[in-house]
Motif scaffolding. Structure first.
Motif, PDB file in Angstrom:
ATOM      1  N   ASP A 475      -1.516  -4.243 -15.342  1.00 40.87           N
ATOM      2  CA  ASP A 475      -2.777  -4.977 -15.474  1.00 40.87           C
ATOM      3  C   ASP A 475      -2.831  -6.054 -14.400  1.00 40.87           C
ATOM      4  O   ASP A 475      -1.912  -6.872 -14.282  1.00 40.87           O
ATOM      5  N   ASP A 476      -3.892  -6.035 -13.607  1.00 42.93           N
ATOM      6  CA  ASP A 476      -4.152  -7.077 -12.618  1.00 42.93           C
ATOM      7  C   ASP A 476      -5.479  -7.739 -12.976  1.00 42.93           C
ATOM      8  O   ASP A 476      -6.486  -7.050 -13.191  1.00 42.93           O
ATOM      9  N   GLN A 477      -5.471  -9.061 -13.028  1.00 43.70           N
ATOM     10  CA  GLN A 477      -6.670  -9.790 -13.466  1.00 43.70           C
ATOM     11  C   GLN A 477      -6.964 -10.943 -12.534  1.00 43.70           C
ATOM     12  O   GLN A 477      -6.062 -11.646 -12.082  1.00 43.70           O
ATOM     13  N   GLU A 478      -8.274 -11.143 -12.266  1.00 43.85           N
ATOM     14  CA  GLU A 478      -8.753 -12.334 -11.576  1.00 43.85           C
ATOM     15  C   GLU A 478      -9.802 -13.000 -12.453  1.00 43.85           C
ATOM     16  O   GLU A 478     -10.615 -12.327 -13.094  1.00 43.85           O
ATOM     17  N   TYR A 479      -9.763 -14.330 -12.462  1.00 39.15           N
ATOM     18  CA  TYR A 479     -10.720 -15.092 -13.272  1.00 39.15           C
ATOM     19  C   TYR A 479     -11.096 -16.359 -12.520  1.00 39.15           C
ATOM     20  O   TYR A 479     -10.251 -17.011 -11.891  1.00 39.15           O
ATOM     21  N   ALA A 480     -12.369 -16.716 -12.583  1.00 40.50           N
ATOM     22  CA  ALA A 480     -12.841 -17.954 -11.955  1.00 40.50           C
ATOM     23  C   ALA A 480     -13.922 -18.574 -12.826  1.00 40.50           C
ATOM     24  O   ALA A 480     -14.715 -17.872 -13.460  1.00 40.50           O
ATOM     25  N   GLU A 481     -13.951 -19.899 -12.838  1.00 41.43           N
ATOM     26  CA  GLU A 481     -14.975 -20.630 -13.594  1.00 41.43           C
ATOM     27  C   GLU A 481     -15.354 -21.877 -12.817  1.00 41.43           C
ATOM     28  O   GLU A 481     -14.501 -22.563 -12.253  1.00 41.43           O
ATOM     29  N   ILE A 482     -16.634 -22.164 -12.806  1.00 38.63           N
ATOM     30  CA  ILE A 482     -17.142 -23.366 -12.166  1.00 38.63           C
ATOM     31  C   ILE A 482     -18.018 -24.098 -13.175  1.00 38.63           C
ATOM     32  O   ILE A 482     -18.818 -23.468 -13.875  1.00 38.63           O
ATOM     33  N   ARG A 483     -17.828 -25.436 -13.279  1.00 40.59           N
ATOM     34  CA  ARG A 483     -18.600 -26.221 -14.235  1.00 40.59           C
ATOM     35  C   ARG A 483     -19.061 -27.513 -13.579  1.00 40.59           C
ATOM     36  O   ARG A 483     -18.352 -28.095 -12.745  1.00 40.59           O
ATOM     37  N   PHE A 484     -20.214 -27.936 -13.982  1.00 40.14           N
ATOM     38  CA  PHE A 484     -20.719 -29.256 -13.608  1.00 40.14           C
ATOM     39  C   PHE A 484     -21.210 -29.907 -14.886  1.00 40.14           C
ATOM     40  O   PHE A 484     -21.995 -29.311 -15.633  1.00 40.14           O
ATOM     41  N   GLN A 485     -20.717 -31.111 -15.159  1.00 44.28           N
ATOM     42  CA  GLN A 485     -21.029 -31.690 -16.457  1.00 44.28           C
ATOM     43  C   GLN A 485     -21.365 -33.168 -16.361  1.00 44.28           C
ATOM     44  O   GLN A 485     -20.867 -33.893 -15.507  1.00 44.28           O
ATOM     45  N   LYS A 486     -22.262 -33.550 -17.241  1.00 44.91           N
ATOM     46  CA  LYS A 486     -22.641 -34.938 -17.423  1.00 44.91           C
ATOM     47  C   LYS A 486     -21.740 -35.506 -18.505  1.00 44.91           C
ATOM     48  O   LYS A 486     -21.718 -35.035 -19.632  1.00 44.91           O
ATOM     49  N   ASN A 487     -20.969 -36.541 -18.169  1.00 46.27           N
ATOM     50  CA  ASN A 487     -19.995 -37.090 -19.098  1.00 46.27           C
ATOM     51  C   ASN A 487     -20.663 -37.852 -20.235  1.00 46.27           C
ATOM     52  O   ASN A 487     -21.873 -38.145 -20.201  1.00 46.27           O
ATOM     53  N   ASP A 488     -19.856 -38.213 -21.225  1.00 49.04           N
ATOM     54  CA  ASP A 488     -20.366 -38.937 -22.399  1.00 49.04           C
ATOM     55  C   ASP A 488     -20.575 -40.404 -22.075  1.00 49.04           C
ATOM     56  O   ASP A 488     -20.031 -41.299 -22.731  1.00 49.04           O
ATOM     57  N   THR A 489     -21.353 -40.684 -21.053  1.00 55.05           N
ATOM     58  CA  THR A 489     -21.608 -42.072 -20.671  1.00 55.05           C
ATOM     59  C   THR A 489     -23.037 -42.492 -20.985  1.00 55.05           C
ATOM     60  O   THR A 489     -23.452 -43.584 -20.638  1.00 55.05           O
ATOM     61  N   SER A 490     -23.799 -41.622 -21.595  1.00 56.91           N
ATOM     62  CA  SER A 490     -25.168 -41.943 -22.004  1.00 56.91           C
ATOM     63  C   SER A 490     -25.483 -41.102 -23.230  1.00 56.91           C
ATOM     64  O   SER A 490     -24.639 -40.362 -23.726  1.00 56.91           O
ATOM     65  N   ARG A 491     -26.693 -41.200 -23.690  1.00 53.95           N
ATOM     66  CA  ARG A 491     -27.054 -40.474 -24.903  1.00 53.95           C
ATOM     67  C   ARG A 491     -26.977 -38.962 -24.725  1.00 53.95           C
ATOM     68  O   ARG A 491     -26.645 -38.243 -25.648  1.00 53.95           O
ATOM     69  N   PHE A 492     -27.328 -38.499 -23.533  1.00 58.01           N
ATOM     70  CA  PHE A 492     -27.386 -37.056 -23.317  1.00 58.01           C
ATOM     71  C   PHE A 492     -26.237 -36.618 -22.409  1.00 58.01           C
ATOM     72  O   PHE A 492     -26.118 -37.078 -21.275  1.00 58.01           O
ATOM     73  N   SER A 493     -25.371 -35.784 -22.941  1.00 61.03           N
ATOM     74  CA  SER A 493     -24.297 -35.202 -22.139  1.00 61.03           C
ATOM     75  C   SER A 493     -24.498 -33.683 -22.104  1.00 61.03           C
ATOM     76  O   SER A 493     -25.019 -33.099 -23.061  1.00 61.03           O
ATOM     77  N   TRP A 494     -24.088 -33.077 -21.020  1.00 64.97           N
ATOM     78  CA  TRP A 494     -24.315 -31.648 -20.893  1.00 64.97           C
ATOM     79  C   TRP A 494     -23.274 -31.025 -19.976  1.00 64.97           C
ATOM     80  O   TRP A 494     -22.535 -31.709 -19.263  1.00 64.97           O
ATOM     81  N   ILE A 495     -23.249 -29.708 -20.031  1.00 66.35           N
ATOM     82  CA  ILE A 495     -22.349 -28.943 -19.187  1.00 66.35           C
ATOM     83  C   ILE A 495     -23.040 -27.638 -18.816  1.00 66.35           C
ATOM     84  O   ILE A 495     -23.664 -26.994 -19.670  1.00 66.35           O
ATOM     85  N   VAL A 496     -22.999 -27.282 -17.556  1.00 66.34           N
ATOM     86  CA  VAL A 496     -23.510 -25.999 -17.080  1.00 66.34           C
ATOM     87  C   VAL A 496     -22.412 -25.355 -16.249  1.00 66.34           C
ATOM     88  O   VAL A 496     -21.581 -26.041 -15.629  1.00 66.34           O
ATOM     89  N   GLY A 497     -22.402 -24.033 -16.232  1.00 63.23           N
ATOM     90  CA  GLY A 497     -21.341 -23.380 -15.480  1.00 63.23           C
ATOM     91  C   GLY A 497     -21.541 -21.891 -15.369  1.00 63.23           C
ATOM     92  O   GLY A 497     -22.516 -21.315 -15.864  1.00 63.23           O
ATOM     93  N   ALA A 498     -20.599 -21.272 -14.695  1.00 67.65           N
ATOM     94  CA  ALA A 498     -20.608 -19.832 -14.489  1.00 67.65           C
ATOM     95  C   ALA A 498     -19.172 -19.332 -14.481  1.00 67.65           C
ATOM     96  O   ALA A 498     -18.243 -20.051 -14.104  1.00 67.65           O
ATOM     97  N   THR A 499     -18.980 -18.080 -14.911  1.00 69.66           N
ATOM     98  CA  THR A 499     -17.655 -17.468 -14.942  1.00 69.66           C
ATOM     99  C   THR A 499     -17.718 -16.090 -14.305  1.00 69.66           C
ATOM    100  O   THR A 499     -18.755 -15.413 -14.327  1.00 69.66           O
ATOM    101  N   ALA A 500     -16.590 -15.661 -13.758  1.00 71.55           N
ATOM    102  CA  ALA A 500     -16.434 -14.314 -13.215  1.00 71.55           C
ATOM    103  C   ALA A 500     -15.063 -13.800 -13.624  1.00 71.55           C
ATOM    104  O   ALA A 500     -14.061 -14.521 -13.509  1.00 71.55           O
ATOM    105  N   PHE A 501     -15.037 -12.569 -14.105  1.00 70.86           N
ATOM    106  CA  PHE A 501     -13.803 -11.959 -14.587  1.00 70.86           C
ATOM    107  C   PHE A 501     -13.722 -10.524 -14.088  1.00 70.86           C
ATOM    108  O   PHE A 501     -14.718  -9.797 -14.086  1.00 70.86           O
ATOM    109  N   HIS A 502     -12.524 -10.132 -13.652  1.00 69.30           N
ATOM    110  CA  HIS A 502     -12.299  -8.731 -13.275  1.00 69.30           C
ATOM    111  C   HIS A 502     -10.862  -8.372 -13.603  1.00 69.30           C
ATOM    112  O   HIS A 502      -9.946  -9.152 -13.350  1.00 69.30           O
ATOM    113  N   ASP A 503     -10.678  -7.202 -14.193  1.00 69.72           N
ATOM    114  CA  ASP A 503      -9.318  -6.700 -14.341  1.00 69.72           C
ATOM    115  C   ASP A 503      -9.271  -5.206 -14.056  1.00 69.72           C
ATOM    116  O   ASP A 503     -10.272  -4.485 -14.166  1.00 69.72           O
ATOM    117  N   ASP A 504      -8.101  -4.791 -13.654  1.00 72.05           N
ATOM    118  CA  ASP A 504      -7.828  -3.395 -13.298  1.00 72.05           C
ATOM    119  C   ASP A 504      -6.622  -2.965 -14.117  1.00 72.05           C
ATOM    120  O   ASP A 504      -5.497  -3.396 -13.850  1.00 72.05           O
TER     121      ASP A 504
END
Length: 856
Positions: A475-504
């Motif tokens: 089994d060979d696997q590659e995985y990647a994730e990217i996130r950009f997030q608004k920290n808990d420093t105000s009323r509204f916090s959030w996180i957006v991101g994307a993932t990529a996965f492949h295995d053979d």
């Protein structure tokens, strides 16, 4: 004067005159951000303080830094704080917490004094307790967990550091030292630490389990299957349990999340998620060595060393060596050779002799971590790991008379084939965490893993060649994730991101069936999975401590499965052409499917240490293919995705260092298109052949309740009690076989005990100023449960208890005597049944040993 102390009223210990002097000094002191950065004030800490009441935020600051905070006047509790999340100097952190409050802060000795512009120096003292204050720094790698009650538990269950009490999901968290003390040194042992979680294994042993949580699980032991529990190691998703081999050591923390986690963890998390975090280097030189000697010729040696190697670079190296003779005995097949006559044209059985160490094995694993911090805002993490295991494998032991052979004695087999198990793997992980301004964080994580697995064993549990199995997988696997997030420093916090996965996944398997079909089935298959996902999740915090949140994830899956199944006829007498007329069978299949998962929730905090929450979540597990020798179009066809809608109400009462801490939840799961292995039997000229096929078996519902309590009557005594009730019902059966439909209509979901209970206690006796004696015990009760959707295989209820006595000198040298499975209870890790067969992979009997340790 208002005092924010760590659990006691400083106002009763400081005279008014002394307070006035402190305020006078503070009035002439420099602000925090200027000249007063000394000692802890200049040190950086990891903060996780949510938005909310300013007094609660300052109590959390005090708990994290150890600095006492006092306010000369005014009503601190009437102000709000935006909170803070991330790594900051104490001086910078308090300045952010006080932003827009009208207060400034100054350092006076080891006291942080708050002032308002209109403050009266003659204000009367008012005390504010900080019970259950929020936030904590990550403990250094050498820091003892003995004082765990003094700090809040920080987890990363929602892809950012939060207090456990603030996470709106049922979650169990365990420190690495806690797990080691309880003998949980394999991945499969996690199931014994919390109710409602069950693990099963295959011949390769406890490093490659599959998990069922709250009745939602996975029973496909081939590496191309989709797990129901998302297993993540240092932020990298493990697409197959085999990839986790040799990584469960030198652990900082393990988090077990119950219920669907599709929003932040993606596909294949219908049951939940397990996060395993390796120990980081730490900010000072630290390390440990541990040697364990136990029954069955078992030895385990583990060690690590870490710390800074320059002002911006730190590193850690860890290693593990294990060996065991195993607890199974192979008595050989001499009796079968004397009495059994092979079919015409098939050579006699080869003779196998007595082997008292049939599961003897040896393994070594290593890991190296480098952390680079060019600034307080940038963290780079690099990890390489590798493992190698050789030896024998667990063998199925026969429970019933089968093919004329009487049941085996416990922990005995009579195999006609020598066993073999070789596993080797390596991986690399990297991540970048970058603070952007004061409020945002960018995270990039990626990794590559490879594992090779070879297992040879007697798959039928009898001493003739019904089904002898060779599995060779890569089994060979590659995985990647990217996130950009608004920290808990105000009323509204959030996180957006994307993932990529492949295995053979490459599968090479051989089923030798000379004494039944007079032939050999060989399969060579390749499966390639590619998955892309995008997600977003947000939380809005109100002044009252109420929060609402939700998120969505879109995932697109692509699976290609192709290969060749052929029948070999080495002696010219095979019956395989008559049984499987389509052999050799070649196929090329694929799946293209998109899914949406998500959640909505609401929570309410009652002060800094209590909360309630409600959530609705949807998760899915992608469709796939059965890799168990497909011989026709029906068997090579894909099975569809399964989905779970989960509804949950829960509460958490977690005051620090309190007499009692409580957590509980009730839940309901609506489980659609269950993926499971259905037992199949084929009647042939060679007799009845039993097998299994992955199918969507139908729909079900499960419901239950969980409750856990931690009781600390004194500083030296800790009790933990937890339990889960779980009910379930099959609501719909998908099958063209009327007998099968009737059988499953009254069946129960597999790996789902109705009642599970856990308990533990630890009592410390201070024998002298330098010597402690620790008495501890833990155990788990499980009611009966089934191993398959047809309910052929069942195990009775059981209790497994463990005990240990530890001598600890100066908190860094230890000697421990321990016993596991105190009552010497026999129970199966896995059981494989059909209407006429039953075999076990038994768990270990009573074991005992000693562990010697040193840490610095």
């Amino acid at each position: 004067m208002m005092v924010l102390a760590r659990g006691y009223d400083m106002g009763s210990h400081i005279s008014h005159r002394a307070l006035h002097v402190a305020i006078a000094i503070a009035a002439t002191a420099a602000p925090c951000s200027a000249h007063a950065e000394a000692g802890s004030f200049a040190k950086s800490f990891q903060f996780a303080i949510p938005p909310g009441n300013l007094s609660a935020a300052l109590s959390a600051f005090s708990a994290t830094t150890g600095l006492q905070v006092v306010a000369s006047s005014g009503d601190v509790g009437s102000h709000m704080s935006a909170g803070i999340s991330g790594k900051y100097k104490a001086s910078d952190a308090i300045a952010r917490l006080l932003a827009k409050s009208g207060y400034t802060a100054s350092l006076v000795g080891d006291m942080v004094v708050l002032q308002q512009a209109t403050a009266s120096p003659r204000a009367m003292p008012i005390a504010l307790q900080s019970a259950g204050g929020a936030g904590t720094s990550r403990p250094d790698a050498d820091e003892s967990e003995a004082a765990e009650g003094d700090r809040d538990i920080i987890v990363t269950a929602e892809r950012r550091e939060q207090r456990l009490v603030d996470v709106p999901v049922a979650l169990s968290a365990f420190g690495g030292e806690q797990l080691r003390n309880r003998g949980a040194d394999r991945l499969v042992d996690l199931a014994s630490q919390t109710p409602g979680v069950l693990a099963t294994v295959q011949v390769s042993g406890g490093d490659m389990p599959t998990f069922t949580i709250r009745g939602v699980g996975f029973d496909d032991l081939r590496p191309n299957g989709n797990p129901a529990t998302s297993l993540n190691i240092d932020g990298i998703y493990q697409g197959s349990a085999i990839l986790a081999t040799g990584q469960f050591f030198d652990i900082e923390r393990v988090e077990i999340l119950k219920g669907p986690q599709g929003t932040l963890y993606g596909q294949n998390s219908t049951a939940g998620a397990i996060n395993i975090l390796s120990r980081r280097p730490g900010d000072k030189l630290n390390g440990y060595v541990s040697t364990e000697l136990a029954t069955f010729g078992t030895a385990r040696m583990e060690g690590a060393v870490g710390g800074p190697i320059s002002p911006i670079v730190s590193a850690r190296i860890a290693a593990l060596y294990t060996r065991t003779d195993g607890y199974m005995t192979d008595i050989g097949n001499a009796n079968a050779v004397a009495t059994f006559r092979p079919p015409a044209g098939i050579p006699p059985l080869p003779v196998t002799g007595m082997n008292r160490d049939v599961a003897r094995s040896e393994s070594i694993a290593g890991r190296a971590i480098i952390e680079i911090n060019p600034s307080d805002r940038t963290e780079i993490f690099l990890k390489v790991n590798g493992t190698k295991q050789t030896g024998g494998a667990l063998q199925p032991s026969r429970n019933v008379t089968q093919n004329g052979f009487a049941p085996n004695a416990r922990y005995e087999v009579d195999s006609d084939v020598p066993t073999k198990l070789n596993v080797s793997g390596y991986g690399i992980t990297g991540s970048l965490q970058q603070s952007v301004g004061d409020d945002y964080t960018f995270v990039l994580t990626g990794g590559y893993s490879h594992v090779s697995h070879l297992a040879i064993y007697n798959g039928d549990g009898v001493p003739i060649r019904l089904i002898n199995i060779l599995y060779g997988d890569k089994d060979d696997q590659e995985y990647a994730e990217i996130r950009f997030q608004k920290n808990d420093t105000s009323r509204f916090s959030w996180i957006v991101g994307a993932t990529a996965f492949h295995d053979d996944v490459r599968i090479d398997q051989t089923f030798t069936m000379l004494d039944t079909t007079r032939g050999i089935i060989q399969g060579d298959y390749t499966q390639k999975r590619t998955s892309f996902g995008v997600f977003g999740d947000g939380t809005w915090a109100f002044d009252s401590g109420f929060k609402i949140g939700g998120g969505l994830r879109y995932t697109h899956d692509k699976v290609d499965f192709n290969g060749l199944t052929q029948g070999l006829d080495p002696y010219g007498v095979s019956l395989l052409p008559a049984i499987f007329p389509l052999l050799p069978y070649k196929f090329d299949r694929n799946i293209r499917k998109s899914q949406v998962s998500g959640r909505i929730y609401g929570s309410k905090n009652f002060g800094p240490s209590s909360s309630i929450y409600a959530s609705i979540r949807r998760g899915y597990k992608g469709g796939g293919f059965d890799a168990t020798t497909p011989t026709n179009d029906l068997e090579s066809a894909p099975f569809g995705a399964e989905t779970v809608w989960s509804y949950e109400l829960g509460f958490k009462i977690l005051p620090r260092r309190a007499f009692l801490q409580l957590e509980g939840a009730i839940f309901f799961n609506d489980y659609k298109d269950i993926q499971t292995t259905a037992v199949t039997q084929i009647t042939t000229a060679a007799g009845v052949l039993s097998g299994g096929t992955r199918v969507n078996a139908g729909d079900a519902q499960s419901w239950g309740a969980e409750l856990s309590a931690t009781i600390r009557p004194t500083d030296d005594l800790k009790l933990e009690i937890s339990g889960a009730y779980l009910g379930n019902e099959i609501k719909k059966v998908i099958s063209t076989n009327p007998v099968e439909r009737l059988r499953r209509a009254d069946a129960r979901l597999p790996f789902t005990p109705g009642v599970s209970l856990n308990g533990a206690f630890e009592y410390t006796i201070h024998a002298s100023d330098t010597m402690d004696v620790i008495l501890a015990s833990d155990g788990q009760y499980l009611s009966k449960y089934y191993f398959d959707i047809d309910n052929f295989a069942v195990t009775k209820s059981r209790f497994i208890g463990n005990a240990r006595v530890e001598l600890r000198y100066q908190n860094n040298i230890s000697a421990t005597a321990w016993v596991r499975n105190l009552t010497d209870t026999y129970y199966p890790l896995s059981r494989f049944n059909s209407a006429t067969t039953s075999t076990d992979l038994p768990a270990a009997p009573r074991t005992y040993g000693i562990t010697l340790g040193y840490k610095f």
